[in-house]
Enzyme design. Structure first.
Site, PDB file in Angstrom:
ATOM      1  N   TYR A 295       0.832  -1.205   0.000  1.00 15.37           N
ATOM      2  CA  TYR A 295       0.000   0.000   0.000  1.00 15.37           C
ATOM      3  C   TYR A 295       0.870   1.260   0.000  1.00 15.37           C
ATOM      4  CZ  TYR A 295      -3.694   3.322   1.051  1.00 15.37           C
ATOM      5  OH  TYR A 295      -4.563   4.387   0.977  1.00 15.37           O
ATOM      6  N   HIS A 296       1.941   1.261   0.748  1.00 18.42           N
ATOM      7  CA  HIS A 296       2.797   2.442   0.852  1.00 18.42           C
ATOM      8  C   HIS A 296       3.869   2.511  -0.237  1.00 18.42           C
ATOM      9  CE1 HIS A 296       1.049   4.060   4.495  1.00 18.42           C
ATOM     10  NE2 HIS A 296       1.041   2.845   5.031  1.00 18.42           N
TER      11      HIS A 296
END
Length: 389
Positions: A295-296
Protein backbone atom coordinates in the site's frame (compact mmCIF):
# COMPACT_ATOMS: atom_id res chain seq x y z
CA UNK A 1 -30.87 4.87 26.45
CA UNK A 2 -33.78 5.34 24.05
CA UNK A 3 -37.15 4.67 25.71
CA UNK A 4 -38.25 2.30 22.92
CA UNK A 5 -35.05 0.30 23.36
CA UNK A 6 -35.53 0.25 27.14
CA UNK A 7 -39.11 -0.99 26.71
CA UNK A 8 -38.09 -3.65 24.20
CA UNK A 9 -35.43 -5.02 26.56
CA UNK A 10 -37.75 -4.95 29.58
CA UNK A 11 -40.76 -6.53 27.86
CA UNK A 12 -38.59 -9.14 26.17
CA UNK A 13 -37.03 -10.12 29.51
CA UNK A 14 -40.43 -10.48 31.18
CA UNK A 15 -42.35 -12.27 28.42
CA UNK A 16 -43.35 -15.89 28.06
CA UNK A 17 -41.83 -16.04 24.57
CA UNK A 18 -39.85 -13.47 22.58
CA UNK A 19 -38.58 -13.50 19.01
CA UNK A 20 -36.41 -11.21 16.89
CA UNK A 21 -35.35 -10.96 13.25
CA UNK A 22 -34.11 -8.44 10.73
CA UNK A 23 -36.84 -7.24 8.36
CA UNK A 24 -36.21 -8.66 4.86
CA UNK A 25 -37.66 -8.00 1.38
CA UNK A 26 -39.73 -11.17 1.82
CA UNK A 27 -41.51 -9.56 4.77
CA UNK A 28 -42.29 -6.38 2.84
CA UNK A 29 -43.63 -8.07 -0.30
CA UNK A 30 -40.65 -6.85 -2.36
CA UNK A 31 -39.70 -10.27 -3.74
CA UNK A 32 -42.68 -10.67 -6.06
CA UNK A 33 -44.17 -13.41 -3.87
CA UNK A 34 -47.97 -13.67 -3.69
CA UNK A 35 -48.15 -13.24 0.07
CA UNK A 36 -46.54 -10.55 2.20
CA UNK A 37 -46.43 -10.29 5.96
CA UNK A 38 -43.69 -10.97 8.48
CA UNK A 39 -42.24 -14.42 7.86
CA UNK A 40 -41.60 -16.61 10.92
CA UNK A 41 -39.33 -19.67 10.46
CA UNK A 42 -40.86 -23.08 11.06
CA UNK A 43 -38.68 -23.82 14.10
CA UNK A 44 -40.27 -20.81 15.87
CA UNK A 45 -43.90 -21.93 15.40
CA UNK A 46 -44.45 -21.90 19.19
CA UNK A 47 -44.52 -18.12 19.04
CA UNK A 48 -47.71 -18.33 16.96
CA UNK A 49 -49.42 -21.67 17.61
CA UNK A 50 -49.46 -24.36 20.25
CA UNK A 51 -48.50 -27.07 17.75
CA UNK A 52 -46.84 -27.14 14.31
CA UNK A 53 -48.94 -26.76 11.17
CA UNK A 54 -49.97 -29.86 9.21
CA UNK A 55 -48.97 -29.92 5.56
CA UNK A 56 -52.02 -29.75 3.32
CA UNK A 57 -53.99 -27.49 5.66
CA UNK A 58 -54.15 -23.78 6.42
CA UNK A 59 -54.53 -22.36 9.90
CA UNK A 60 -54.96 -18.88 11.37
CA UNK A 61 -55.93 -17.01 14.51
CA UNK A 62 -56.55 -13.39 15.43
CA UNK A 63 -54.39 -11.54 17.95
CA UNK A 64 -53.80 -7.96 19.11
CA UNK A 65 -50.32 -6.41 18.85
CA UNK A 66 -49.17 -3.25 20.59
CA UNK A 67 -46.44 -1.49 18.55
CA UNK A 68 -43.70 0.81 19.90
CA UNK A 69 -45.77 1.33 23.08
CA UNK A 70 -48.02 3.60 20.96
CA UNK A 71 -50.63 1.92 18.75
CA UNK A 72 -52.39 -1.40 18.22
CA UNK A 73 -53.17 -3.64 15.27
CA UNK A 74 -55.75 -6.42 15.05
CA UNK A 75 -53.50 -8.87 13.26
CA UNK A 76 -53.43 -12.56 12.32
CA UNK A 77 -51.06 -15.44 12.72
CA UNK A 78 -51.25 -17.68 9.66
CA UNK A 79 -49.91 -21.06 8.64
CA UNK A 80 -49.98 -21.73 4.90
CA UNK A 81 -49.73 -25.46 4.29
CA UNK A 82 -51.72 -26.05 1.10
CA UNK A 83 -50.31 -26.65 -2.38
CA UNK A 84 -46.56 -26.06 -2.41
CA UNK A 85 -46.43 -23.74 0.58
CA UNK A 86 -45.26 -24.53 4.09
CA UNK A 87 -44.72 -21.30 6.02
CA UNK A 88 -45.81 -19.12 8.92
CA UNK A 89 -46.53 -15.40 8.72
CA UNK A 90 -47.89 -12.50 10.75
CA UNK A 91 -50.37 -10.58 8.58
CA UNK A 92 -53.11 -7.92 8.62
CA UNK A 93 -51.49 -4.74 9.97
CA UNK A 94 -54.03 -2.27 8.65
CA UNK A 95 -53.86 0.60 6.20
CA UNK A 96 -50.99 3.00 6.76
CA UNK A 97 -48.86 0.55 8.78
CA UNK A 98 -45.40 2.15 8.50
CA UNK A 99 -42.89 -0.63 9.11
CA UNK A 100 -43.18 -3.00 6.14
CA UNK A 101 -41.67 -0.65 3.59
CA UNK A 102 -38.33 -0.59 1.81
CA UNK A 103 -36.80 2.02 4.11
CA UNK A 104 -37.25 -0.33 7.07
CA UNK A 105 -35.30 -3.23 5.54
CA UNK A 106 -32.68 -4.28 8.07
CA UNK A 107 -34.63 -2.96 11.06
CA UNK A 108 -34.74 -5.36 13.98
CA UNK A 109 -38.25 -6.68 14.58
CA UNK A 110 -39.00 -7.90 18.11
CA UNK A 111 -42.25 -9.49 19.22
CA UNK A 112 -43.10 -10.70 22.73
CA UNK A 113 -45.97 -12.92 23.86
CA UNK A 114 -47.77 -11.44 26.87
CA UNK A 115 -50.85 -13.67 26.80
CA UNK A 116 -52.53 -16.08 24.40
CA UNK A 117 -54.04 -13.32 22.29
CA UNK A 118 -51.93 -10.26 23.15
CA UNK A 119 -48.41 -9.47 21.93
CA UNK A 120 -46.08 -6.46 22.15
CA UNK A 121 -43.80 -5.62 19.22
CA UNK A 122 -40.99 -3.18 18.49
CA UNK A 123 -38.99 -2.07 15.47
CA UNK A 124 -35.46 -0.88 16.23
CA UNK A 125 -34.14 1.27 13.40
CA UNK A 126 -30.76 2.65 14.47
CA UNK A 127 -27.65 0.51 14.46
CA UNK A 128 -26.84 1.66 17.99
CA UNK A 129 -30.21 0.47 19.33
CA UNK A 130 -29.94 -2.83 17.46
CA UNK A 131 -26.48 -3.54 18.83
CA UNK A 132 -27.51 -2.54 22.36
CA UNK A 133 -30.49 -4.88 22.21
CA UNK A 134 -28.41 -7.79 20.91
CA UNK A 135 -25.70 -7.12 23.50
CA UNK A 136 -28.24 -7.06 26.32
CA UNK A 137 -29.34 -10.61 25.46
CA UNK A 138 -25.83 -11.71 24.45
CA UNK A 139 -26.90 -12.36 20.88
CA UNK A 140 -25.01 -11.94 17.65
CA UNK A 141 -26.74 -11.18 14.34
CA UNK A 142 -26.46 -14.88 13.46
CA UNK A 143 -28.59 -15.71 16.52
CA UNK A 144 -31.58 -13.74 15.21
CA UNK A 145 -34.56 -15.06 13.23
CA UNK A 146 -35.41 -17.31 16.14
CA UNK A 147 -37.01 -17.38 19.57
CA UNK A 148 -34.79 -15.62 22.11
CA UNK A 149 -33.60 -18.14 24.64
CA UNK A 150 -31.54 -17.74 27.77
CA UNK A 151 -28.64 -20.15 28.16
CA UNK A 152 -29.88 -22.21 25.24
CA UNK A 153 -27.80 -25.03 23.83
CA UNK A 154 -27.25 -25.18 20.09
CA UNK A 155 -24.86 -28.11 20.11
CA UNK A 156 -24.96 -31.57 21.66
CA UNK A 157 -23.94 -32.41 25.22
CA UNK A 158 -20.39 -33.43 24.20
CA UNK A 159 -19.69 -29.88 23.09
CA UNK A 160 -21.09 -28.56 26.38
CA UNK A 161 -18.69 -30.86 28.25
CA UNK A 162 -15.76 -29.60 26.17
CA UNK A 163 -16.70 -25.99 26.93
CA UNK A 164 -17.01 -26.73 30.65
CA UNK A 165 -13.55 -28.32 30.54
CA UNK A 166 -12.16 -25.23 28.87
CA UNK A 167 -13.71 -22.95 31.51
CA UNK A 168 -12.30 -25.04 34.36
CA UNK A 169 -8.81 -24.75 32.82
CA UNK A 170 -8.86 -20.95 32.70
CA UNK A 171 -6.39 -19.15 34.94
CA UNK A 172 -7.83 -15.66 34.35
CA UNK A 173 -11.13 -14.13 35.39
CA UNK A 174 -12.21 -13.53 31.81
CA UNK A 175 -10.19 -14.45 28.70
CA UNK A 176 -9.66 -11.99 25.86
CA UNK A 177 -11.77 -11.97 22.70
CA UNK A 178 -8.81 -13.47 20.83
CA UNK A 179 -8.59 -16.37 23.29
CA UNK A 180 -12.31 -17.11 23.06
CA UNK A 181 -12.14 -16.92 19.26
CA UNK A 182 -9.24 -19.38 19.32
CA UNK A 183 -11.23 -21.80 21.46
CA UNK A 184 -14.24 -21.59 19.13
CA UNK A 185 -11.95 -22.50 16.25
CA UNK A 186 -10.35 -25.28 18.30
CA UNK A 187 -13.74 -26.88 18.99
CA UNK A 188 -15.01 -26.62 15.42
CA UNK A 189 -11.80 -27.74 13.74
CA UNK A 190 -10.47 -30.30 16.21
CA UNK A 191 -13.58 -31.85 17.68
CA UNK A 192 -16.12 -31.26 14.94
CA UNK A 193 -13.70 -31.79 12.02
CA UNK A 194 -14.86 -28.74 10.07
CA UNK A 195 -11.52 -27.24 9.10
CA UNK A 196 -11.94 -28.06 5.41
CA UNK A 197 -15.01 -25.81 5.27
CA UNK A 198 -12.76 -22.75 5.52
CA UNK A 199 -11.84 -23.38 1.89
CA UNK A 200 -14.88 -25.28 0.61
CA UNK A 201 -17.57 -23.18 2.26
CA UNK A 202 -16.14 -20.18 4.14
CA UNK A 203 -19.60 -18.59 4.40
CA UNK A 204 -21.05 -21.40 6.50
CA UNK A 205 -17.94 -21.77 8.64
CA UNK A 206 -17.96 -18.03 9.45
CA UNK A 207 -21.53 -18.33 10.73
CA UNK A 208 -20.65 -21.44 12.76
CA UNK A 209 -17.57 -19.78 14.25
CA UNK A 210 -19.54 -16.72 15.35
CA UNK A 211 -22.26 -18.93 16.88
CA UNK A 212 -19.74 -21.16 18.68
CA UNK A 213 -17.84 -18.19 20.07
CA UNK A 214 -21.02 -16.65 21.45
CA UNK A 215 -21.89 -19.97 23.05
CA UNK A 216 -18.50 -20.11 24.77
CA UNK A 217 -18.73 -16.48 25.83
CA UNK A 218 -22.18 -17.05 27.37
CA UNK A 219 -20.93 -20.11 29.23
CA UNK A 220 -17.95 -18.20 30.68
CA UNK A 221 -20.14 -15.26 31.62
CA UNK A 222 -22.67 -17.51 33.37
CA UNK A 223 -19.89 -19.30 35.25
CA UNK A 224 -18.07 -16.14 36.32
CA UNK A 225 -21.15 -14.18 37.37
CA UNK A 226 -23.53 -16.84 38.67
CA UNK A 227 -22.86 -15.59 42.19
CA UNK A 228 -24.85 -12.47 41.28
CA UNK A 229 -28.03 -14.55 41.36
CA UNK A 230 -27.52 -15.54 45.00
CA UNK A 231 -25.54 -12.69 46.56
CA UNK A 232 -27.19 -9.28 47.09
CA UNK A 233 -25.44 -6.08 46.05
CA UNK A 234 -24.29 -3.67 48.75
CA UNK A 235 -25.62 -0.67 46.84
CA UNK A 236 -27.36 0.46 43.68
CA UNK A 237 -24.00 1.78 42.44
CA UNK A 238 -22.43 -1.68 42.81
CA UNK A 239 -25.29 -3.13 40.77
CA UNK A 240 -24.90 -0.49 38.04
CA UNK A 241 -21.12 -0.98 37.92
CA UNK A 242 -21.50 -4.72 37.52
CA UNK A 243 -24.20 -4.38 34.85
CA UNK A 244 -22.11 -1.89 32.88
CA UNK A 245 -19.09 -4.19 33.04
CA UNK A 246 -21.07 -7.05 31.52
CA UNK A 247 -22.74 -4.93 28.84
CA UNK A 248 -19.55 -3.13 27.80
CA UNK A 249 -17.69 -6.41 27.47
CA UNK A 250 -20.47 -7.80 25.28
CA UNK A 251 -20.44 -4.73 23.01
CA UNK A 252 -16.67 -4.43 22.63
CA UNK A 253 -16.03 -8.00 21.61
CA UNK A 254 -18.53 -8.40 18.74
CA UNK A 255 -16.61 -6.60 16.00
CA UNK A 256 -13.25 -8.02 17.06
CA UNK A 257 -14.51 -11.60 16.97
CA UNK A 258 -15.62 -11.13 13.35
CA UNK A 259 -12.14 -9.89 12.45
CA UNK A 260 -10.45 -12.80 14.22
CA UNK A 261 -12.47 -15.42 12.34
CA UNK A 262 -12.06 -13.69 8.99
CA UNK A 263 -8.29 -13.63 9.55
CA UNK A 264 -8.25 -17.39 10.17
CA UNK A 265 -10.33 -18.06 7.05
CA UNK A 266 -8.14 -15.81 4.90
CA UNK A 267 -4.98 -17.58 6.11
CA UNK A 268 -6.54 -20.97 5.33
CA UNK A 269 -7.24 -19.72 1.80
CA UNK A 270 -3.60 -18.60 1.31
CA UNK A 271 -4.42 -14.90 1.02
CA UNK A 272 -1.77 -12.29 1.77
CA UNK A 273 -2.95 -9.34 3.87
CA UNK A 274 -2.17 -6.97 6.70
CA UNK A 275 -4.63 -6.67 9.55
CA UNK A 276 -5.14 -3.14 10.95
CA UNK A 277 -2.76 -1.68 8.36
CA UNK A 278 -1.87 2.00 8.88
CA UNK A 279 -2.81 4.27 5.97
CA UNK A 280 -3.23 8.04 5.55
CA UNK A 281 -3.68 10.13 8.71
CA UNK A 282 -3.07 7.04 10.85
CA UNK A 283 -6.31 5.39 9.63
CA UNK A 284 -6.51 1.63 10.17
CA UNK A 285 -8.67 -0.36 7.77
CA UNK A 286 -9.37 -3.85 9.11
CA UNK A 287 -7.65 -5.62 6.19
CA UNK A 288 -5.45 -4.49 3.31
CA UNK A 289 -4.61 -7.01 0.58
CA UNK A 290 -1.86 -7.91 -0.24
CA UNK A 291 -0.50 -5.77 2.61
CA UNK A 292 0.61 -2.52 4.20
CA UNK A 293 4.03 -2.59 2.52
CA UNK A 294 2.47 -2.71 -0.95
CA UNK A 295 0.00 0.00 0.00
CA UNK A 296 2.80 2.44 0.85
CA UNK A 297 4.85 1.49 -2.22
CA UNK A 298 3.71 4.11 -4.74
CA UNK A 299 5.09 1.97 -7.60
CA UNK A 300 2.64 -0.81 -6.69
CA UNK A 301 -0.44 -0.84 -8.94
CA UNK A 302 -3.49 0.71 -7.19
CA UNK A 303 -5.76 -1.76 -8.99
CA UNK A 304 -4.06 -4.66 -7.19
CA UNK A 305 -4.88 -3.26 -3.74
CA UNK A 306 -8.01 -4.29 -1.83
CA UNK A 307 -9.45 -2.72 1.31
CA UNK A 308 -11.88 -4.73 3.44
CA UNK A 309 -13.70 -3.45 6.51
CA UNK A 310 -15.51 -5.77 8.95
CA UNK A 311 -18.60 -4.56 10.79
CA UNK A 312 -21.07 -6.86 12.51
CA UNK A 313 -23.88 -4.47 11.54
CA UNK A 314 -23.55 -1.59 9.11
CA UNK A 315 -26.85 0.24 8.67
CA UNK A 316 -25.42 3.50 9.97
CA UNK A 317 -21.64 3.01 10.20
CA UNK A 318 -20.72 1.99 6.65
CA UNK A 319 -19.71 5.57 5.79
CA UNK A 320 -16.84 5.30 8.28
CA UNK A 321 -14.85 3.22 5.80
CA UNK A 322 -14.93 5.70 2.90
CA UNK A 323 -11.68 7.52 3.76
CA UNK A 324 -9.75 4.64 5.33
CA UNK A 325 -7.56 3.96 2.28
CA UNK A 326 -7.28 6.82 -0.24
CA UNK A 327 -5.40 4.80 -2.85
CA UNK A 328 -8.24 2.29 -3.17
CA UNK A 329 -11.31 3.58 -5.02
CA UNK A 330 -13.62 0.61 -4.35
CA UNK A 331 -14.09 -0.36 -0.70
CA UNK A 332 -15.33 -3.80 0.39
CA UNK A 333 -17.32 -4.23 3.59
CA UNK A 334 -18.07 -7.60 5.18
CA UNK A 335 -21.06 -7.66 7.54
CA UNK A 336 -23.47 -10.00 9.31
CA UNK A 337 -26.27 -7.47 8.77
CA UNK A 338 -29.41 -9.08 7.38
CA UNK A 339 -31.17 -6.68 5.04
CA UNK A 340 -30.61 -3.02 4.19
CA UNK A 341 -32.97 -0.64 2.39
CA UNK A 342 -32.69 0.06 -1.33
CA UNK A 343 -31.94 3.72 -0.64
CA UNK A 344 -28.93 2.85 1.50
CA UNK A 345 -27.71 0.23 -0.97
CA UNK A 346 -27.93 2.77 -3.77
CA UNK A 347 -25.95 5.22 -1.65
CA UNK A 348 -23.32 2.56 -1.04
CA UNK A 349 -23.02 1.93 -4.78
CA UNK A 350 -22.66 5.64 -5.45
CA UNK A 351 -19.80 5.69 -2.92
CA UNK A 352 -18.15 2.58 -4.44
CA UNK A 353 -18.83 0.32 -1.47
CA UNK A 354 -19.34 -3.38 -2.21
CA UNK A 355 -20.98 -5.50 0.49
CA UNK A 356 -19.64 -8.93 1.41
CA UNK A 357 -22.29 -10.99 3.20
CA UNK A 358 -22.44 -14.68 4.23
CA UNK A 359 -24.18 -16.45 1.36
CA UNK A 360 -27.32 -17.52 3.33
CA UNK A 361 -27.99 -13.86 4.23
CA UNK A 362 -27.88 -12.43 0.70
CA UNK A 363 -31.53 -13.40 0.18
CA UNK A 364 -32.50 -10.96 2.97
CA UNK A 365 -31.55 -8.04 0.69
CA UNK A 366 -33.74 -6.50 -2.03
CA UNK A 367 -33.84 -8.79 -5.05
CA UNK A 368 -32.49 -6.20 -7.47
CA UNK A 369 -29.29 -5.87 -5.39
CA UNK A 370 -28.60 -9.51 -4.60
CA UNK A 371 -26.38 -10.09 -7.64
CA UNK A 372 -24.29 -7.05 -6.66
CA UNK A 373 -23.47 -8.43 -3.20
CA UNK A 374 -20.48 -10.75 -2.76
CA UNK A 375 -20.53 -13.86 -0.61
CA UNK A 376 -17.39 -14.46 1.45
CA UNK A 377 -16.37 -17.18 -1.01
CA UNK A 378 -16.86 -14.70 -3.89
CA UNK A 379 -14.59 -12.20 -2.14
CA UNK A 380 -11.87 -14.77 -1.52
CA UNK A 381 -11.92 -15.81 -5.18
CA UNK A 382 -11.82 -12.13 -6.20
CA UNK A 383 -8.83 -11.45 -3.93
CA UNK A 384 -6.98 -14.44 -5.38
CA UNK A 385 -7.71 -13.26 -8.93
CA UNK A 386 -6.46 -9.74 -8.21
CA UNK A 387 -3.25 -11.05 -6.60
CA UNK A 388 -2.57 -13.19 -9.67
CA UNK A 389 -2.71 -10.25 -12.11
Amino acid sequence: MDTILESAIKICSESELSFCKFISPNDCGLTGAHQCGIYIPKQSYKLLFDEPGIKGTNRERSIKIKWQDKFYTESRFKYYGKKTRNEYRITKFGRGFPYLKDKHLGDLFIICKKSEDFYVAYMLESEKDINNFLSNFNLSPVDTNSIIKINHSIYNIDIDIIIKGYISSLTVDFPSTQEISDEAQNILFKFMKKGTLMVKNPDSILIELISMEYKIFKAIENDRYKYILTKPFNSIQDFITCANTLLNRRKSRAGKSLEHHLKTIFIANDLRFTEQAITEQNKKPDFIFPGQEEYHNLDFDNDKLISLAAKTTCKDRWRQILNEADRIRIKHLVTLQQGISSNQLNEMRENNVILVVPAPYIKTYPKEFQDKIMSLKDFIEYAKKISAL
